[in-house]
Write a protein that holds these residues in place. Structure first.
Motif, PDB file in Angstrom:
ATOM      1  N   ALA A 260       0.821  -1.209   0.000  1.00 41.58           N
ATOM      2  CA  ALA A 260       0.000   0.000   0.000  1.00 41.58           C
ATOM      3  C   ALA A 260       0.855   1.259   0.000  1.00 41.58           C
ATOM      4  O   ALA A 260       0.490   2.267  -0.603  1.00 41.58           O
ATOM      5  CB  ALA A 260      -0.930  -0.002   1.201  1.00 41.58           C
ATOM      6  N   ILE A 261       1.993   1.219   0.655  1.00 42.33           N
ATOM      7  CA  ILE A 261       2.857   2.391   0.783  1.00 42.33           C
ATOM      8  C   ILE A 261       3.836   2.515  -0.393  1.00 42.33           C
ATOM      9  O   ILE A 261       4.236   3.619  -0.754  1.00 42.33           O
ATOM     10  CB  ILE A 261       3.603   2.341   2.124  1.00 42.33           C
ATOM     11  CG1 ILE A 261       2.602   2.481   3.263  1.00 42.33           C
ATOM     12  CG2 ILE A 261       4.664   3.412   2.220  1.00 42.33           C
ATOM     13  CD1 ILE A 261       3.183   2.249   4.626  1.00 42.33           C
ATOM     14  N   ALA A 262       4.190   1.406  -1.015  1.00 41.58           N
ATOM     15  CA  ALA A 262       5.203   1.413  -2.083  1.00 41.58           C
ATOM     16  C   ALA A 262       4.873   2.359  -3.241  1.00 41.58           C
ATOM     17  O   ALA A 262       5.749   3.110  -3.680  1.00 41.58           O
ATOM     18  CB  ALA A 262       5.440  -0.001  -2.584  1.00 41.58           C
ATOM     19  N   PRO A 263       3.646   2.384  -3.785  1.00 42.27           N
ATOM     20  CA  PRO A 263       3.370   3.326  -4.888  1.00 42.27           C
ATOM     21  C   PRO A 263       3.532   4.785  -4.478  1.00 42.27           C
ATOM     22  O   PRO A 263       4.002   5.608  -5.265  1.00 42.27           O
ATOM     23  CB  PRO A 263       1.932   3.023  -5.279  1.00 42.27           C
ATOM     24  CG  PRO A 263       1.669   1.663  -4.787  1.00 42.27           C
ATOM     25  CD  PRO A 263       2.511   1.491  -3.567  1.00 42.27           C
ATOM     26  N   SER A 264       3.160   5.113  -3.254  1.00 43.77           N
ATOM     27  CA  SER A 264       3.307   6.489  -2.778  1.00 43.77           C
ATOM     28  C   SER A 264       4.780   6.871  -2.681  1.00 43.77           C
ATOM     29  O   SER A 264       5.169   7.987  -3.056  1.00 43.77           O
ATOM     30  CB  SER A 264       2.627   6.636  -1.424  1.00 43.77           C
ATOM     31  OG  SER A 264       2.813   7.926  -0.923  1.00 43.77           O
TER      32      SER A 264
END
Length: 85
Positions: free
Chosen positions: A13-17
């Motif tokens: 969930a955090i990787a694309p951001s």
């Protein structure tokens, strides 16, 4: 047994951001001339080099700017969707 897949969900969930932030920061550093070499094509270098041709050919700046904005927007939306699910 099931703890590893559950632990990976926040990372996905955090990787694309994080990737969106890195793309933006790299473009800014390249635009300022302190990123990758100016002979290498990057969005920041393309925007910087297209500035001198802006009155005659504005698409030289619009194309890489639009691509960069699209990438950042898409990665942020992907991150939001992963967090909401």
């Amino acid at each position: 047994n099931y703890s590893l897949p559950r632990a990976l969900v926040p990372a996905f969930a955090i990787a694309p951001s994080i990737m969106a932030q890195l793309a933006e920061q790299l473009a800014v550093l390249d635009y300022l001339g302190i990123g990758v070499s100016s002979s290498l094509p990057s969005w920041g270098n393309l925007i910087y080099q297209g500035q001198k041709y802006l009155p005659a050919t504005p698409w030289l700046i619009l194309a890489p700017s639009t691509a960069l904005i699209g990438l950042i927007y898409t990665l942020n939306k992907l991150s939001e969707e992963c967090i909401l699910e």
